[in-house]
Scaffold this motif. Sequence first.
Motif, short mmCIF file in Angstrom:
data_model
loop_
_atom_site.label_atom_id
_atom_site.label_comp_id
_atom_site.label_asym_id
_atom_site.label_seq_id
_atom_site.Cartn_x
_atom_site.Cartn_y
_atom_site.Cartn_z
N GLY A 161 -2.56 30.89 8.40
CA GLY A 161 -1.49 29.88 8.70
C GLY A 161 -0.41 29.98 7.54
O GLY A 161 0.69 29.85 8.28
N GLY A 162 -0.54 30.31 6.49
CA GLY A 162 0.56 30.56 5.50
C GLY A 162 1.30 31.98 5.96
O GLY A 162 2.56 31.62 5.65
N GLU A 163 0.67 32.81 6.26
CA GLU A 163 1.27 34.16 6.92
C GLU A 163 2.21 33.79 8.26
O GLU A 163 3.47 34.27 7.88
N ARG A 164 1.49 33.07 8.88
CA ARG A 164 2.54 32.51 10.19
C ARG A 164 3.59 31.75 9.63
O ARG A 164 4.80 32.13 10.46
N GLN A 165 3.36 30.81 8.65
CA GLN A 165 4.83 30.04 8.43
C GLN A 165 5.77 31.07 7.80
O GLN A 165 6.98 30.89 8.25
N ARG A 166 5.29 31.99 7.16
CA ARG A 166 6.36 32.83 6.39
C ARG A 166 7.02 33.78 7.30
O ARG A 166 8.19 33.79 7.26
N VAL A 167 6.42 34.15 8.50
CA VAL A 167 6.91 34.83 9.44
C VAL A 167 7.98 33.85 10.20
O VAL A 167 9.20 34.24 10.52
N ALA A 168 7.56 32.55 10.80
CA ALA A 168 8.46 31.78 11.11
C ALA A 168 9.91 31.16 10.21
O ALA A 168 10.98 31.52 10.68
N LEU A 169 9.64 31.22 9.02
CA LEU A 169 10.69 31.18 7.98
C LEU A 169 11.66 32.47 8.18
O LEU A 169 12.84 32.38 8.13
N PHE A 196 4.82 22.71 5.92
CA PHE A 196 3.95 23.02 5.11
C PHE A 196 2.61 22.05 5.49
O PHE A 196 1.68 22.12 4.99
N ALA A 197 2.78 21.16 6.42
CA ALA A 197 1.78 20.24 6.87
C ALA A 197 0.39 20.72 7.06
O ALA A 197 -0.48 20.24 6.70
N ALA A 198 0.25 21.93 7.98
CA ALA A 198 -1.00 22.57 8.06
C ALA A 198 -1.61 23.41 7.18
O ALA A 198 -2.38 24.31 7.49
N LEU A 199 -1.05 23.69 5.92
CA LEU A 199 -1.45 24.65 5.34
C LEU A 199 -2.12 24.34 3.85
O LEU A 199 -2.09 23.08 3.58
N ASP A 200 -2.96 25.19 3.40
CA ASP A 200 -3.82 24.90 2.02
C ASP A 200 -2.77 24.95 0.92
O ASP A 200 -1.65 25.56 1.13
N ASP A 201 -3.44 24.46 -0.23
CA ASP A 201 -2.40 24.10 -1.34
C ASP A 201 -1.85 25.55 -1.59
O ASP A 201 -0.70 25.69 -2.10
N ALA A 202 -2.36 26.75 -1.83
CA ALA A 202 -1.95 28.04 -2.37
C ALA A 202 -1.01 28.32 -1.34
O ALA A 202 0.02 29.23 -1.86
N SER A 203 -1.16 28.23 -0.18
CA SER A 203 -0.28 28.68 0.97
C SER A 203 0.95 27.81 0.74
O SER A 203 2.39 28.27 0.97
N SER A 261 9.54 16.11 5.45
CA SER A 261 8.43 16.06 4.54
C SER A 261 7.62 14.62 4.56
O SER A 261 8.22 13.72 4.30
N HIS A 262 6.26 15.01 4.47
CA HIS A 262 5.47 13.52 3.99
C HIS A 262 4.86 13.80 2.62
O HIS A 262 4.50 12.60 1.98
N ASP A 263 5.00 14.90 1.85
CA ASP A 263 4.31 15.02 0.68
C ASP A 263 5.37 14.86 -0.54
O ASP A 263 6.22 15.73 -0.59
N SER A 264 5.17 13.89 -1.35
CA SER A 264 6.07 13.60 -2.39
C SER A 264 6.06 14.72 -3.39
O SER A 264 6.90 14.96 -4.13
N ARG A 265 4.88 15.16 -3.61
CA ARG A 265 5.02 16.36 -4.82
C ARG A 265 5.56 17.54 -4.24
O ARG A 265 6.45 18.08 -4.90
N GLU A 266 5.54 18.04 -3.17
CA GLU A 266 6.27 19.04 -2.44
C GLU A 266 7.79 18.82 -2.53
O GLU A 266 8.57 19.58 -2.89
#
Lengths: 216, 221
Positions: free
Chosen positions: B127-135, B152-159, B182-187
């Motif tokens: 999932g993380g690799e896919r989003q980096r390709v999309a970026l 970031f919605a569908a990614l784990d913390d590390a990704s 974004s939904h994530d206030s930390r992000e």
Amino acid sequence: MSAYPVQLSLLVALLSTALVAVPGIALAVFLSGRRGVSRVVVDALVLLPLVLPPSVTGYALIVVFGSQGVVGSALSQLGIRLIFTPAAAVIAAAVVALPVLVKTAEPALAAVPTELTDVGKTLGLGPVALFWRVVLPVAWPGILAALVLAFARALGEFGATLLFAGNIPGSTNTMPIELYSAFQRGDEKTALAYVAILTALSLVVVVVAAALTRRR
Amino acid sequence: MISVEVTVDVANFRVHAAFEHGAGLLAMVGPSGSGKTLTLRAIAGLTPATGTVTLHGRDVVGVAPHKRGTAWVPQKDALFPFLDVLGNVTFGLPRVRRTLADPRVALLCEEVGIAHLLKRRVVDLSGGERQRVALARALACEPSILLLDEPFAALDDASRTELGRHLRTAVDSRGLCAILVSHDSREVRRLADSVLPFSRGQAGQVQSVMEWAATLPKETS
């Protein structure tokens, strides 16, 4: 049993599928992205040959392409006569194959994720480039399955062909017509041979279409 | 620089947003259904809107999406499955530039950490690799504005952390104007320069991240 009806049927099915491929896919694209009155009207017109008795379709083709018809009279002035020719068999098969093609290709096109088309649009693709570079590569197996099923429908066409192209041995006697003739004259052996060929071809078509659809 | 004053009407729901944003990352925040994504889509031209959207001095309302010069990174599932990674990254480029021989393409793939994946099929990526390709695909077109719809919605913390780092670097090194939903206030606190809060179809005022964080209930801040 002559080889001509087999050759003619395959050629008619191939040519009629080729004839409806581009307009059929264009109609499927139109319907897959449309709602409202225009969709209802186009959908109904496309479906009509599927629900009408084939003899009615054949009669309608005579009205349009016959020597007194709107298109037929214009063609006859150019020295072209379609009715009771192999070309008429191609047109009859094309008319009945079109709805099968459109209605099978439409869901494949509608299933292309909007995420992909959104990205394509923002990456500089206009509507035509979007179709060639995003929609077609994603929907291709479904479109191919639709073309295969349209071919099968064209191969089996009987009623409209009989009225519009006739049953002229060595000219317009396709396999389904030849099967009917053999049955009428009590030639069960020939009739069974055509039954076997048409069933085998249909089976191949169904398997190919299923394999293509599963790949999606 | 982007200047927006738009109204979007979709099936009994109206969204209104008016804001300006220059270089840096603006985060659109708010509950689901508050109008963030619709506003982002209106900026990209993917959803019809009335009003004005001025991108670097050019009003683009009524301009087709493919002529706006924006780039779009969706939530997920937006890589072209019939192309490999390199094909996806270079999708928006002219045909002659769809190759690693193009130094800008090679550099970009290094920058986003996907240089080792270029020949891979996209279905084999995480999932993380896919989003980096999309970026990378979005950045390859050198867009005038980068629009990210919850990437970031569908990614784990590390990704998330890794994609966030690449995004931040890309925005800073290019002086890019970017908008992130974004939904994530930390992000948002980790990545954004400023915040545009949404509530029930209405955008508020652009705030600094500090100002916005001070308005959050204690348990989420």
